[in-house]
Enzyme design. Structure first.
Site, PDB file in Angstrom:
ATOM      1  N   ASP A 279      13.101 -18.546   9.530  1.00 35.21           N
ATOM      2  CA  ASP A 279      11.868 -18.863   8.764  1.00 35.21           C
ATOM      3  C   ASP A 279      12.123 -18.362   7.341  1.00 35.21           C
ATOM      4  O   ASP A 279      11.563 -17.376   6.899  1.00 35.21           O
ATOM      5  CB  ASP A 279      10.637 -18.202   9.400  1.00 35.21           C
ATOM      6  CG  ASP A 279      10.747 -16.690   9.558  1.00 35.21           C
ATOM      7  OD1 ASP A 279      11.883 -16.170   9.609  1.00 35.21           O
ATOM      8  OD2 ASP A 279       9.701 -16.026   9.625  1.00 35.21           O
TER       9      ASP A 279
ATOM     10  N   ASN B  94       4.970  -4.241  13.462  1.00 38.26           N
ATOM     11  CA  ASN B  94       4.788  -4.325  12.010  1.00 38.26           C
ATOM     12  C   ASN B  94       3.684  -5.302  11.607  1.00 38.26           C
ATOM     13  O   ASN B  94       3.407  -5.458  10.428  1.00 38.26           O
ATOM     14  CB  ASN B  94       6.115  -4.645  11.286  1.00 38.26           C
ATOM     15  CG  ASN B  94       6.722  -5.960  11.706  1.00 38.26           C
ATOM     16  OD1 ASN B  94       6.203  -6.649  12.595  1.00 38.26           O
ATOM     17  ND2 ASN B  94       7.837  -6.317  11.090  1.00 38.26           N
TER      18      ASN B  94
ATOM     19  N   HIS C 120      16.288  -6.838   8.213  1.00 37.52           N
ATOM     20  CA  HIS C 120      16.096  -7.261   9.604  1.00 37.52           C
ATOM     21  C   HIS C 120      17.152  -8.290  10.056  1.00 37.52           C
ATOM     22  O   HIS C 120      17.873  -8.088  11.030  1.00 37.52           O
ATOM     23  CB  HIS C 120      14.738  -7.937   9.755  1.00 37.52           C
ATOM     24  CG  HIS C 120      13.541  -7.105   9.439  1.00 37.52           C
ATOM     25  ND1 HIS C 120      13.160  -6.022  10.183  1.00 37.52           N
ATOM     26  CD2 HIS C 120      12.601  -7.247   8.471  1.00 37.52           C
ATOM     27  CE1 HIS C 120      12.026  -5.529   9.694  1.00 37.52           C
ATOM     28  NE2 HIS C 120      11.672  -6.245   8.650  1.00 37.52           N
ATOM     29  N   ASP C 121      17.169  -9.425   9.367  1.00 35.53           N
ATOM     30  CA  ASP C 121      17.802 -10.615   9.951  1.00 35.53           C
ATOM     31  C   ASP C 121      19.328 -10.601   9.895  1.00 35.53           C
ATOM     32  O   ASP C 121      19.991 -11.057  10.834  1.00 35.53           O
ATOM     33  CB  ASP C 121      17.244 -11.870   9.271  1.00 35.53           C
ATOM     34  CG  ASP C 121      15.766 -12.077   9.587  1.00 35.53           C
ATOM     35  OD1 ASP C 121      15.257 -11.380  10.488  1.00 35.53           O
ATOM     36  OD2 ASP C 121      15.133 -12.923   8.942  1.00 35.53           O
TER      37      ASP C 121
HETATM   38  O1  RIB Z   1       9.522  -8.564  11.617  1.00 30.61           O
HETATM   39  C1  RIB Z   1      10.536  -8.955  10.769  1.00 30.61           C
HETATM   40  C2  RIB Z   1      10.887 -10.404  10.937  1.00 30.61           C
HETATM   41  O2  RIB Z   1       9.775 -11.231  10.576  1.00 30.61           O
HETATM   42  C3  RIB Z   1      12.031 -10.868  10.055  1.00 30.61           C
HETATM   43  O3  RIB Z   1      12.765 -11.853  10.733  1.00 30.61           O
HETATM   44  C4  RIB Z   1      11.315 -11.460   8.880  1.00 30.61           C
HETATM   45  O4  RIB Z   1      12.114 -12.380   8.169  1.00 30.61           O
HETATM   46  C5  RIB Z   1      10.141 -12.137   9.542  1.00 30.61           C
HETATM   47  O5  RIB Z   1      10.536 -13.362  10.091  1.00 30.61           O
HETATM   48 CA    CA Z   2      12.985 -14.010   9.581  1.00 30.94          CA
END
Ligand code: RIB
Ligand code: CA
Length: 329
Positions: free
Chosen positions: A10, A160, A242-243
């Protein structure tokens, strides 16, 4: 050893770094990208993904647009306050025109994995809507992939979006439940590790001062993203990564130091735990003995310094291959 990776994103700020890392790493062959709603609309995510590979001169990597909202038809909610209106920290290249694949992201997953059975690692770093749709299109998908790695969920860390839920699961818990329930080796790279894998302001300055225009673009993009984390998480200029962490673990480039294989259930109720990933960690006092039928590797510890590798790769990426917009900056 090279791992074939099909990435589903995304595409906001951290997804952009994940695409760059996957497309640049010598041990990864990025065979395609699916775009899903989440941080931004699927249209914006597809455009950002196409722009990212175009900067690298790798527009041969197909980008297919996917789902525009949750699988249940519930309304979509986006995270522009985290990633900017354009999903690129408001510094995106407005001139760029994306050329997308003619098929949907789910159809692309099915086509590519049927053509190369057992070879492709599916890495999903957004809401899991496209993956659930691909499972519905091709119930044999779990046997057609090498495995699946997701950025999402939290075993012991707080959520989160809500106290219990991480964003990618929260956006589409029903799709996530279908993905966790399918019989494949699933690696869950959740907030337990991604909230401890940080980009610092020193990293951002390194990107901004790089000779290459791609790194400078990323440095500018991260300004907006850092502002969100400064205010909402860490109290100082930094952000999670994160990704890209999911890409490195999914492609076996980064081997986690603690990743028990346990059962995971996604809460799809409408109560306060909606979107929670309930991981059965009761075996922790006995060194995590085998659990019958468990197929989810929950990553609990990994190298917190991993972000430096991503920064180094992006700094070495050179100048954008685009002839206007980004490369001119
Ligand atoms: O919670 C973090 C995730 O949510 C990551 O993948 C960020 O890009 C959103 O998609
Ligand atoms: Ca993401």
């Amino acid at each position: 050893m090279t791992t074939k990776v099909l990435l589903d994103c995304d595409t906001g700020c951290d997804d952009t770094l994940a695409i760059l890392y996957a497309a640049l790493h010598p041990n990864i062959e990025l065979v395609g990208i699916g775009a899903v709603w989440g941080n931004v609309t699927a249209d914006i995510a597809a455009r950002n993904s196409a722009h990212t590979v175009a900067m690298l001169g790798k527009s041969h990597i197909p980008v297919a647009k996917g789902a525009e909202g949750p699988i249940t038809g519930r309304p979509a909610e986006f995270a522009y306050h985290v990633h900017g209106d354009d999903g690129q920290g408001t510094v995106g290249d407005k001139k760029f025109v994306a050329r997308l694949a003619a098929e949907s992201a789910a159809a692309q997953i099915v086509r590519l994995t049927r053509a190369d059975p057992g070879e492709i690692e599916l890495i999903a770093v957004g809401p899991m809507t496209n993956i659930a749709l691909a499972l519905a299109l091709e119930p044999e998908l779990p046997r057609l992939v090498r495995g699946i790695t997701i950025m999402g969920g939290a075993a012991l860390a707080p959520g989160n979006v809500t106290p219990a839920a991480e964003a990618n699961i929260w956006c589409d818990p029903e799709a996530a439940a279908a993905v966790f329930n399918a019989p494949w080796r699933l690696r869950m790279v959740g907030l337990d590790v991604t909230m401890r894998t940080l980009l610092t302001e020193a990293d951002r300055q390194q990107l901004l001062n790089s000779d290459g225009s791609i790194a400078r673009y990323v440095g500018r993009m991260l300004d907006f993203y850092f502002a969100f984390f400064t205010q909402n998480a860490f109290g100082e200029r930094s952000s999670c990564m994160h990704d890209a962490l999911a890409v490195a673990i999914g492609a076996d480039i980064l081997v986690p130091t603690l990743a028990p294989k346990v059962s995971v259930v996604v809460d799809t109720s409408d109560g306060p735990a909606r979107g929670q990933t309930i991981c059965d960690l009761r075996g922790q006092y006995r060194g995590y003995p085998e659990q019958d039928g468990a197929h989810c590797e929950v990553i609990l510890e990994s190298d917190p310094g991993f972000a430096r590798h991503v920064v180094a790769a992006v700094c070495a990426a050179g100048n954008s291959a685009l002839t206007d917009g980004v490369s001119a900056l």
